[in-house]
Design a protein around this motif. Structure first.
Motif, mmCIF file in Angstrom:
data_model
loop_
_atom_site.group_PDB
_atom_site.id
_atom_site.type_symbol
_atom_site.label_atom_id
_atom_site.label_comp_id
_atom_site.label_asym_id
_atom_site.label_seq_id
_atom_site.Cartn_x
_atom_site.Cartn_y
_atom_site.Cartn_z
ATOM 1 N N ILE A 1 0.682 -1.583 -0.159
ATOM 2 C CA ILE A 1 0.309 0.149 0.232
ATOM 3 C C ILE A 1 0.569 1.369 -0.340
ATOM 4 O O ILE A 1 0.491 1.878 -1.008
ATOM 5 C CB ILE A 1 -0.741 -0.295 1.320
ATOM 6 N N THR B 1 -5.947 8.083 -0.914
ATOM 7 C CA THR B 1 -6.031 6.823 -0.778
ATOM 8 C C THR B 1 -6.309 5.506 0.280
ATOM 9 O O THR B 1 -7.617 4.893 0.262
ATOM 10 C CB THR B 1 -4.912 5.977 -1.796
ATOM 11 N N GLU C 1 -10.421 6.551 0.753
ATOM 12 C CA GLU C 1 -11.256 6.529 0.117
ATOM 13 C C GLU C 1 -11.087 5.380 0.033
ATOM 14 O O GLU C 1 -12.799 4.660 -0.419
ATOM 15 C CB GLU C 1 -10.829 7.332 -1.487
ATOM 16 N N GLU C 2 -9.820 4.600 0.247
ATOM 17 C CA GLU C 2 -10.323 2.880 -0.249
ATOM 18 C C GLU C 2 -9.813 2.247 1.390
ATOM 19 O O GLU C 2 -11.009 1.117 0.728
ATOM 20 C CB GLU C 2 -9.178 2.329 -1.374
ATOM 21 N N LYS C 3 -9.628 2.448 1.806
ATOM 22 C CA LYS C 3 -9.280 1.403 3.212
ATOM 23 C C LYS C 3 -10.445 2.496 3.888
ATOM 24 O O LYS C 3 -10.827 1.245 5.464
ATOM 25 C CB LYS C 3 -7.570 1.663 3.545
#
Ligand SMILES: Nc1ncnc2c1ncn2[C@@H]1O[C@H](COP(=O)(O)OP(=O)(O)OP(=O)(O)O)[C@@H](O)[C@H]1O
Ligand SMILES: [Mg+2]
Lengths: 263, 276
Positions: free
Chosen positions: B127, B185, B188-190
């Protein structure tokens, strides 16, 4: 002027060899065994056997002998000095006489023995540090010491101190270099004057370095605590150490050779 | 949820001498939030950050993290697992001698088993885009890479909240941008909650919500648009609005029809394109 960037920590040289893959605990233990037995052995045949064994180890590690010998160079003077001291100070059968000094047969024998012992001592420790990464060495020391926890040896703390030292020595060296350059830019002179003057000249380097080191220590401890650090208890290890068949064989061979050379 | 309940804090500086660093803070941060905290030097931002993981305890009032009170000694390690911290100086946060060992440091501390630890380190490396640097020594990394290692170390712990105290102030513009992208990110993603302290108004403008601090108090809360529309108030607090907002105001003063609450370059470009 001295610049440190070229210094790497430890003298580890990576190679893909049997020796490199040995468990660090086994290697540390073997070096301790060799050093003890080198000081117990009293025969040339014994020394010859151990020498053969050490050079075989170096050969197997695929590290060029010049690296190993490099470790000896700074100590040649000390070795030569002890050699001479023993030549002249051991009582016994005089075989040569200069001025008021007597060289004895026993002196030569003893001097050479000591020289060989020192030589082997350096050889075996260089072999260890050349073939074992600082991390593996630290892990090995931690695990070995943890057997001594019963007598209150703080194994984890010692290992943590070693790790942090390894981590910060390059950082602090870089910083020292920066401070030196900054002070030089202000006209500081580190190369002339008598010894007292020179030591005084180093204060403007040492003091900022100390201040910054304490500051770093403070911040580091906050970062460690923020990451749930609370000493060695209940801690697991990212790097697992595993004693394999090869480790056992290496250990047994070493023991056999040491016993043989003692006989 | 992170909840500050009327929190006051003093630093003792010698006998009978106190500095009030927080006074009467009430604040709620929901899971999944993406918030920035701004304020002049000495306004108490770092002090507030250190309250979230129980490194500092309130003189009065309470701080709750997912219902756990930071004053409760039993739950402090639980809280620190949930709250990852990233500080300003990347050099003074890395402990181990390689990148992967450092990421594993927190996991070792909380006694994660070997297999699981390997998995989590791999995942975090991925990540934070650190795969190629896995075995590098920290002192050979750039500042931005070091901060990414610190972030990866927090991620590996599976933190819910990530508190970053001026993480980019020692980085070059490229490293700064990169860190902010990664933070976005993550949010938003995790779904990781981000609490981001910064002195750069252009950074703060990219968050969903901004808390403005002054002299230990939160004096203004709201979306970047609403906060930066109060240029005079911010000026009084020793802060500026983002340069792009300043530009928009200047243009508006000079008769261009442009809203004065523009906060990003993209918006500016859009409006300016209307005139072409
Ligand atoms: N360890 C300390 N001991 C005493 N006083 C402190 C300490 N740390 C901070 N202070 C004081 O507390 C107040 C708030 O400090 P804090 O570091 O939280 O501010 P900040 O908003 O993070 O500032 P900066 O932008 O400089 O990082 C300041 O007046 C500061 O001088
Ligand atoms: Mg601060």
């Amino acid at each position: 002027m001295m610049f440190f960037r070229s210094i790497t920590i430890g003298q580890y040289i990576y190679r893909n060899s049997i020796i490199h893959r040995l468990d660090p605990r086994v290697k540390i233990f073997v070096v301790i065994l060799i050093i003890t037995s080198v000081f117990l052995i009293n025969s040339w045949i014994g020394f010859f056997l151990i020498g053969l064994y050490l050079f075989t180890n170096i050969y197997l590690s695929k590290v060029h002998p010049k690296y190993v010998l490099k470790g000896i160079r700074p100590l040649i003077f000390i070795i030569a000095f002890t050699l001479l001291i023993h030549f002249f100070t051991t009582p016994g059968e005089v075989i040569y006489h200069i001025w008021i000094l007597n060289i004895t047969r026993e002196g030569i024998q003893r001097g050479l023995f000591i020289a060989v012992r020192l030589f082997y001592l350096i050889l075996s420790t260089s072999w260890l540090t050349l073939t074992t990464s600082p991390i593996a060495l630290t892990d090995g020391i931690e695990r070995i010491l943890s057997f001594l926890k019963i007598i209150r040896i703080p194994a984890h703390e010692i290992a943590m101190m070693m790790t942090i030292a390894l981590r910060f020595i390059p950082t602090l060296m870089e910083e020292t270099e920066k401070i030196i350059k900054a002070q030089m830019a202000r006209g500081a002179d580190f190369e002339s004057g008598n010894i007292v003057k020179r030591i005084q000249n180093f204060l403007p380097i040492i003091i900022p370095l100390f201040v910054s080191a304490f500051h770093r220590a403070d911040e580091l401890s906050i970062a460690m605590e923020a990451r749930c650090y609370r000493g060695g208890e209940g801690r697991t290890h990212y790097r697992q150490l595993l004693i394999t068949k090869v480790d056992y064989i290496f250990m047994i061979v070493t023991l056999l050779i040491l016993i043989l050379s003692y006989l | 949820m992170i909840k500050f309940n009327n929190v006051t804090h003093f630093y003792n500086t010698g006998q009978n001498h106190k500095i009030t660093s927080l006074s009467g803070i009430n604040m709620e941060i929901q899971e999944g939030d993406f918030v920035a905290i701004i304020g002049a030097n000495g306004s108490g931002k770092s002090t507030l950050a250190k309250h979230i993981n129980g490194f500092l305890l309130p003189g009065s009032g309470d701080v709750y993290v997912d219902g756990f009170n930071t004053k409760d000694i039993e739950s402090i390690w639980n809280i620190r697992k949930k709250v990852g911290m990233v500080f300003q100086n990347p050099d003074n946060q890395l402990i181990a001698t390689t990148v992967e060992d450092d990421i594993a440091f927190g996991l070792e501390n909380i006694g994660i088993e070997e297999e699981e630890m390997k998995r989590r380190v791999d995942w975090a490396l991925n990540i934070a885009e650190l795969n190629v640097l896995r075995t590098s020594e920290p002192h050979l990394l750039s500042g931005g890479q070091k901060q990414r290692v610190v972030i990866a170390g927090a991620l590996a712990m599976h933190t819910t909240y990530l508190v970053l105290d001026e993480p980019t102030s020692m980085l070059d513009p490229k490293g700064r941008k990169n860190i902010l992208e990664i933070i976005k990110t993550l949010n938003e993603e995790k779904g990781i909650t981000i609490i981001y302290i910064t002195q750069f108004m252009s950074e703060a403008a990219q968050f969903k919500k901004i808390f403005v601090m002054d002299k230990g108090k939160i004096v203004l809360t709201g979306s970047p648009k609403s906060v930066f529309s109060q240029a005079d108030l911010l000026m009084n607090l020793g802060l500026e609005v983002p340069q792009i907002t300043q530009l928009a105001r200047k243009l508006a003063e000079n008769g261009l029809e442009i809203p004065s609450n523009i906060i990003t370059e993209e918006e500016m470009v859009e409006y300016l394109c209307l005139y072409i």
